[in-house]
Design a protein around this motif. Structure first.
Motif, mmCIF file in Angstrom:
data_model
loop_
_atom_site.group_PDB
_atom_site.id
_atom_site.type_symbol
_atom_site.label_atom_id
_atom_site.label_comp_id
_atom_site.label_asym_id
_atom_site.label_seq_id
_atom_site.Cartn_x
_atom_site.Cartn_y
_atom_site.Cartn_z
ATOM 1 N N LEU A 168 0.827 -1.077 0.248
ATOM 2 C CA LEU A 168 0.012 -0.135 0.130
ATOM 3 C C LEU A 168 0.820 1.388 -0.339
ATOM 4 N N ARG A 169 -0.081 2.411 -0.324
ATOM 5 C CA ARG A 169 1.626 3.670 -0.410
ATOM 6 C C ARG A 169 0.199 4.540 0.059
ATOM 7 N N VAL A 170 1.031 5.532 1.225
ATOM 8 C CA VAL A 170 0.022 6.478 1.590
ATOM 9 C C VAL A 170 1.227 8.142 1.436
ATOM 10 N N GLY A 171 0.974 8.465 0.494
ATOM 11 C CA GLY A 171 1.855 9.611 0.405
ATOM 12 C C GLY A 171 3.584 8.987 -0.106
ATOM 13 N N LYS A 172 4.333 9.203 0.416
ATOM 14 C CA LYS A 172 5.475 9.144 -0.207
ATOM 15 C C LYS A 172 6.375 7.758 0.375
ATOM 16 N N ASP A 173 5.511 6.319 1.282
ATOM 17 C CA ASP A 173 5.441 6.010 2.227
ATOM 18 C C ASP A 173 4.560 4.374 2.065
ATOM 19 N N TYR A 174 5.523 3.391 1.610
ATOM 20 C CA TYR A 174 5.413 2.198 1.222
ATOM 21 C C TYR A 174 4.778 1.487 2.204
ATOM 22 N N TYR A 175 3.653 0.811 2.711
ATOM 23 C CA TYR A 175 4.026 -0.757 3.621
ATOM 24 C C TYR A 175 3.179 -1.773 3.400
ATOM 25 N N MET A 176 4.030 -3.296 3.814
ATOM 26 C CA MET A 176 3.941 -3.875 3.218
ATOM 27 C C MET A 176 3.318 -4.978 4.328
ATOM 28 N N ILE A 177 2.572 -5.682 3.784
ATOM 29 C CA ILE A 177 1.598 -6.976 5.272
ATOM 30 C C ILE A 177 2.043 -8.230 4.150
ATOM 31 N N SER A 178 2.641 -9.445 5.411
ATOM 32 C CA SER A 178 2.387 -10.346 5.075
ATOM 33 C C SER A 178 2.217 -11.035 5.820
ATOM 34 N N THR A 179 1.847 -12.801 4.912
ATOM 35 C CA THR A 179 1.659 -14.362 5.807
ATOM 36 C C THR A 179 2.393 -14.617 7.045
ATOM 37 N N THR A 180 2.531 -14.930 7.974
ATOM 38 C CA THR A 180 3.521 -15.107 9.468
ATOM 39 C C THR A 180 2.579 -16.637 9.705
ATOM 40 N N MET A 181 1.764 -17.234 9.824
ATOM 41 C CA MET A 181 0.628 -17.997 9.694
ATOM 42 C C MET A 181 0.636 -17.937 11.846
ATOM 43 N N TYR A 182 1.520 -18.828 12.196
ATOM 44 C CA TYR A 182 0.974 -19.872 13.675
ATOM 45 C C TYR A 182 2.076 -18.431 14.407
ATOM 46 N N PHE A 183 2.859 -17.899 14.245
ATOM 47 C CA PHE A 183 3.672 -17.057 14.274
ATOM 48 C C PHE A 183 2.608 -16.086 15.295
ATOM 49 N N CYS A 184 3.095 -15.462 16.884
ATOM 50 C CA CYS A 184 2.845 -14.357 17.506
ATOM 51 C C CYS A 184 3.695 -13.248 17.810
ATOM 52 N N PRO A 185 3.695 -11.495 17.572
ATOM 53 C CA PRO A 185 2.283 -11.868 17.136
ATOM 54 C C PRO A 185 2.804 -11.545 15.400
ATOM 55 N N GLY A 186 1.731 -11.549 14.988
ATOM 56 C CA GLY A 186 1.237 -12.110 13.944
ATOM 57 C C GLY A 186 1.402 -10.789 12.759
ATOM 58 N N ALA A 187 1.593 -11.167 11.330
ATOM 59 C CA ALA A 187 1.142 -9.480 10.122
ATOM 60 C C ALA A 187 1.970 -9.213 10.397
ATOM 61 N N PRO A 188 3.249 -8.762 10.727
ATOM 62 C CA PRO A 188 3.958 -7.601 9.497
ATOM 63 C C PRO A 188 3.515 -6.832 9.523
ATOM 64 N N ILE A 189 3.470 -5.438 9.738
ATOM 65 C CA ILE A 189 4.025 -4.240 9.203
ATOM 66 C C ILE A 189 5.300 -3.779 8.238
ATOM 67 N N MET A 190 5.260 -4.005 7.407
ATOM 68 C CA MET A 190 6.638 -4.058 6.880
ATOM 69 C C MET A 190 6.749 -1.708 6.293
ATOM 70 N N HIS A 191 8.247 -1.299 6.472
ATOM 71 C CA HIS A 191 7.812 0.024 5.539
ATOM 72 C C HIS A 191 8.862 0.080 5.112
ATOM 73 N N SER A 192 8.799 1.025 3.184
ATOM 74 C CA SER A 192 9.498 1.431 2.946
ATOM 75 C C SER A 192 9.232 2.444 2.465
ATOM 76 N N ARG A 193 10.567 3.676 2.091
ATOM 77 C CA ARG A 193 10.095 4.773 0.909
ATOM 78 C C ARG A 193 10.811 4.595 -0.308
ATOM 79 N N ASP A 194 11.786 3.784 -0.474
ATOM 80 C CA ASP A 194 12.290 3.130 -1.864
ATOM 81 C C ASP A 194 11.982 1.302 -2.718
ATOM 82 N N LEU A 195 10.794 1.348 -1.843
ATOM 83 C CA LEU A 195 10.287 -0.359 -2.230
ATOM 84 C C LEU A 195 11.690 -1.653 -2.918
#
Length: 511
Positions: A41-68
């Motif tokens: 997802l892009r909001v302004g100049k910031d990019y956010y990525m979500i990924s599958t982590t299945m059974y691990f806790c905490p889950g559904a990590p959000i990652m950030h990038s400015r250059d992809l």
């Protein structure tokens, strides 16, 4: 004349420097670690990525990038999906190979949404927050699983495209309480495919509605297909937009997101099954031809290219840790729900203390702390102090997947032994000398092998002439991780509670 020449050269230098600053070189794979089923997802100049982590806790990590290209974890969507027998590893139950799958990440009216299913719960979860940098969002729950759903907001209406082989369009109630109306079949996978269309990503771009899916034609490789229609209900036409073996492997690159930049460029992040290290993301350029997105180089995945964004930050989805802070670093995840009071970073500052809880083995032990591995080669080393162990305890590190191998201290009334053990048998045993030891796992993902050793001084390393033949298996469905653990045998006499069953102190993990 000289002054004019100087000005001209200065202008040329500024232009050249400016262009250089606006490009980030990408060499795939992006992070060379297990980040599957991404959405971006892009909001302004910031990019956010979500990924599958299945059974691990905490889950559904959000990652950030400015250059992809460079990504770092900034938050998690949830701490634990449910406080039940599955996530507490009770009654022989677990979420291996299940848990959180294939999230869809969207931004609408100032709020972020993450929608995904959990097969062990047979439910669809919609988490939401106004602050994506903060962990553990609020949620809605639909008591029905919508497989690999792509979320799309249309003004005040909410739709999902979902399914496997048969892809359906379903409108959701605005309050996410359930489906609004009937499911509508919008397209089907044609004959001749061993994997039907799934992994839907849903977009409304210009005059077209797009659903991007992964499939697998007979005799071919995993393929990314685009379905499009001028009407959300269809009819949809399709075109292959990315197909081809990549990076010396027959596995194709597919399933992921397309995203634009403020300059109007388009890119895609698609993953590739890459053996034991897991499913790793690649960045692909996107061009548009007659209203179709075409990924890579004319639909063939590319190894490297320049991204027209200024370089920013570094990758940080796995990292060394000296355990010198009071809060756990975001690169770590627990295997299932951690046991409250079963670990501490403050009881002995500078150490991760993991209490031994009763278990039959590492797969049903609580408070197993994990971190991704990284290709093509990496090593993880820990310093373990054992004075807190009780007879019947096991503490060490593990190459964690269904086909695992661990190097550990096994404690008994007669003293401590260093043991290397895979899932099926004991490989090595030696009497431990002293109260602390260094353990190391060397991973070679070129050959999918792992090697195990120990040392007392960091210079002389000992261990068996043995390598684990690592294998990515679907019963766990995750790439290999290094796991830190401490548990006490269920069969030990008079097994006490976790508060008095002893503990292991880990001084550091060096990656």
């Amino acid at each position: 004349m000289k002054r004019n020449l100087f000005v001209l050269l200065a202008v040329i230098a500024l232009v050249v420097c400016g262009c250089a600053e606006e490009k980030t070189h990408c060499v795939n794979s992006l992070t060379y670690t297990d980040i599957p089923d991404n959405d971006v997802l892009r909001v302004g100049k910031d990019y956010y990525m979500i990924s599958t982590t299945m059974y691990f806790c905490p889950g559904a990590p959000i990652m950030h990038s400015r250059d992809l290209v460079h990504w770092q974890i900034i938050s998690y969507v949830y701490d634990c999906l449910e406080d039940d027998d599955v996530y507490n590893l009770r009654e022989g139950r677990n979420a291996y190979g299940k848990g959180q799958w294939a999230a869809s990440l969207k931004y609408h009216n100032g709020e972020y949404y993450a929608l995904f299913i959990a097969n062990d719960q047979a439910k669809t979860y919609i988490y939401h927050t106004k602050d994506i940098t903060s962990s553990f969002w609020d949620r809605y729950v639909i008591d029905r699983p919508f497989h690999d759903a792509g979320l799309l907001f249309e003004d005040d209406r909410v739709f999902i495209a979902w399914g496997n082989r048969n892809i359906y369009l379903t409108e959701l109630e605005p309050d996410f309480s359930g489906a609004k109306g009937e499911d509508r079949l919008i397209f089907c996978t044609p004959d001749g495919y061993m994997l039907g269309d799934e992994g839907s990503h849903f977009y409304h771009i210009g005059d077209w509605y797009y659903v991007l899916t992964i499939n697998w034609p007979m005799g071919g490789v995993r393929t990314e297909t685009c379905w499009r229609s001028r009407n959300i209900d269809g009819p949809y036409e399709s075109r292959t937009i990315l197909q081809g073996a990549f990076d010396g492997r027959r596995d194709g690159v597919a399933q992921g997101a397309i995203i634009d930049t403020p300059k109007g460029d388009w890119y895609a992040i698609m993953f590739q099954d890459h053996g034991a290290v897991g499913r790793i993301p690649t960045l692909q350029p996107v061009t548009w031809e007659d209203g179709w997105p075409v990924l890579g180089d004319g639909g063939v995945p590319v190894k490297e290219f320049d991204v027209r964004l200024r370089p920013d930050g570094e990758n940080r989805v796995c990292s060394s840790d000296d355990f010198d802070t009071a809060e756990l670093d975001l690169v770590w995840q627990w295997n299932h729900k951690p046991l409250e009071g079963g670990w501490s970073l403050t009881e002995r500052p500078g150490y991760m203390r993991i209490y031994a809880n009763p278990a039959n083995g590492i797969f049903d032990a609580r408070n197993v702390l994990t971190q991704r591995t990284k290709g093509p080669e990496c090593a993880t080393e820990v310093h373990l102090e054992t004075t807190g162990l009780k007879p019947g305890s096991h503490a060490g590190i593990c190459a964690f997947q269904s086909k695992f191998c661990a190097i550990e201290v096994e404690s008994s009334a007669d003293g401590n032994n260093i043991v290397v053990r895979d899932r099926d048998r004991e490989i090595f045993r030696d009497v431990m000398d002293g109260d602390d030891v260094l353990f190391r796992i060397d991973y070679d993902f070129n050959e999918d092998k792992a090697f195990f050793s120990y040392s007392y001084d960091g210079e002389i390393w000992l261990g068996p002439d043995y390598s684990l033949e690592m294998r990515y298996t679907l019963d766990f469905f995750t790439g290999y991780r290094t796991a830190l653990y401490s548990y006490i045998d269920n069969s030990a006499e008079n097994v006490p509670g976790c508060d008095v069953a002893g503990y292991a102190d880990f001084d550091y993990l060096h990656f």
